[in-house]
Design a protein around this motif. Sequence first.
Motif, PDB file in Angstrom:
ATOM      1  N   ASP A   1     -30.092  40.778 -26.649  1.00 44.20           N
ATOM      2  CA  ASP A   1     -30.380  39.401 -27.027  1.00 44.20           C
ATOM      3  C   ASP A   1     -29.939  38.460 -25.918  1.00 44.20           C
ATOM      4  O   ASP A   1     -29.012  38.767 -25.160  1.00 44.20           O
ATOM      5  N   PRO A   2     -30.572  37.303 -25.831  1.00 47.14           N
ATOM      6  CA  PRO A   2     -30.141  36.316 -24.830  1.00 47.14           C
ATOM      7  C   PRO A   2     -28.702  35.867 -25.114  1.00 47.14           C
ATOM      8  O   PRO A   2     -28.274  35.792 -26.264  1.00 47.14           O
ATOM      9  N   THR A   3     -27.985  35.573 -24.034  1.00 49.67           N
ATOM     10  CA  THR A   3     -26.630  35.053 -24.160  1.00 49.67           C
ATOM     11  C   THR A   3     -26.556  33.694 -23.478  1.00 49.67           C
ATOM     12  O   THR A   3     -27.361  33.383 -22.607  1.00 49.67           O
ATOM     13  N   THR A   4     -25.589  32.920 -23.872  1.00 47.93           N
ATOM     14  CA  THR A   4     -25.388  31.601 -23.273  1.00 47.93           C
ATOM     15  C   THR A   4     -24.635  31.755 -21.965  1.00 47.93           C
ATOM     16  O   THR A   4     -23.723  32.559 -21.845  1.00 47.93           O
ATOM     17  N   ILE A   5     -25.043  30.969 -20.976  1.00 51.15           N
ATOM     18  CA  ILE A   5     -24.366  30.950 -19.686  1.00 51.15           C
ATOM     19  C   ILE A   5     -24.204  29.494 -19.273  1.00 51.15           C
ATOM     20  O   ILE A   5     -25.082  28.668 -19.543  1.00 51.15           O
ATOM     21  N   SER A   6     -23.092  29.177 -18.654  1.00 55.77           N
ATOM     22  CA  SER A   6     -22.826  27.801 -18.230  1.00 55.77           C
ATOM     23  C   SER A   6     -22.532  27.753 -16.741  1.00 55.77           C
ATOM     24  O   SER A   6     -21.992  28.699 -16.171  1.00 55.77           O
ATOM     25  N   THR A   7     -22.875  26.643 -16.139  1.00 56.80           N
ATOM     26  CA  THR A   7     -22.528  26.417 -14.738  1.00 56.80           C
ATOM     27  C   THR A   7     -21.173  25.727 -14.678  1.00 56.80           C
ATOM     28  O   THR A   7     -20.670  25.230 -15.700  1.00 56.80           O
TER      29      THR A   7
END
Length: 188
Positions: A120-126
């Motif tokens: 499943d897609p996961t959240t990623i942050s810069t």
Amino acid sequence: MDRRTAPFAWVVIAVFLVATVVVPRIDHAISWDDPARAGDQLQLADGLTFAPATGWNVEKGFRTGSAAAVSYGAAVLNDDGVTFSVLPGAFSGSPTELLKQIDKVTSSTGHDDTFKVSGDPTTISTDAGEVGVLQTYSSVLGDGIIAAFVIDGTGLQVKAYGPPDQMTAASDEIRAMIASISTKGGAA
């Protein structure tokens, strides 16, 4: 031997020598490498940049602070068999919608029938606080990740792919390049 054909024979010999001796020497003398240096920034869109990992070869992209900094667009880097690319474009939806569109296009137009999205897609942050989604994939040609961000109306498709061992070795640098995506300091 007919003397009338001698000039043509000399031309053929000259062309042969140029093609087999001169051109290869010129080719070996010119370096195609364009390694990213510490502090480099590549401009993706007006005011939107990221920092390439030091030592990765820049195949395509515009460095900020250079004469070409008035230009911006896609960036492609490679290192040790791993390719990292960022493709900007206008997009008004969410990062999840962009990722779904990328997956759909990649799986239907790709040249690799074994392309399979995994997990499943996961959240990623810069580091700048921009939030996107990331998904892994695999195929016979190698493993990879696809990330999607939507920043101020610009959609970013971020891909990294390569052989599994090289992807594992480069994972920290890939994450750092994704984390460096920023709207700060990139305006030309």
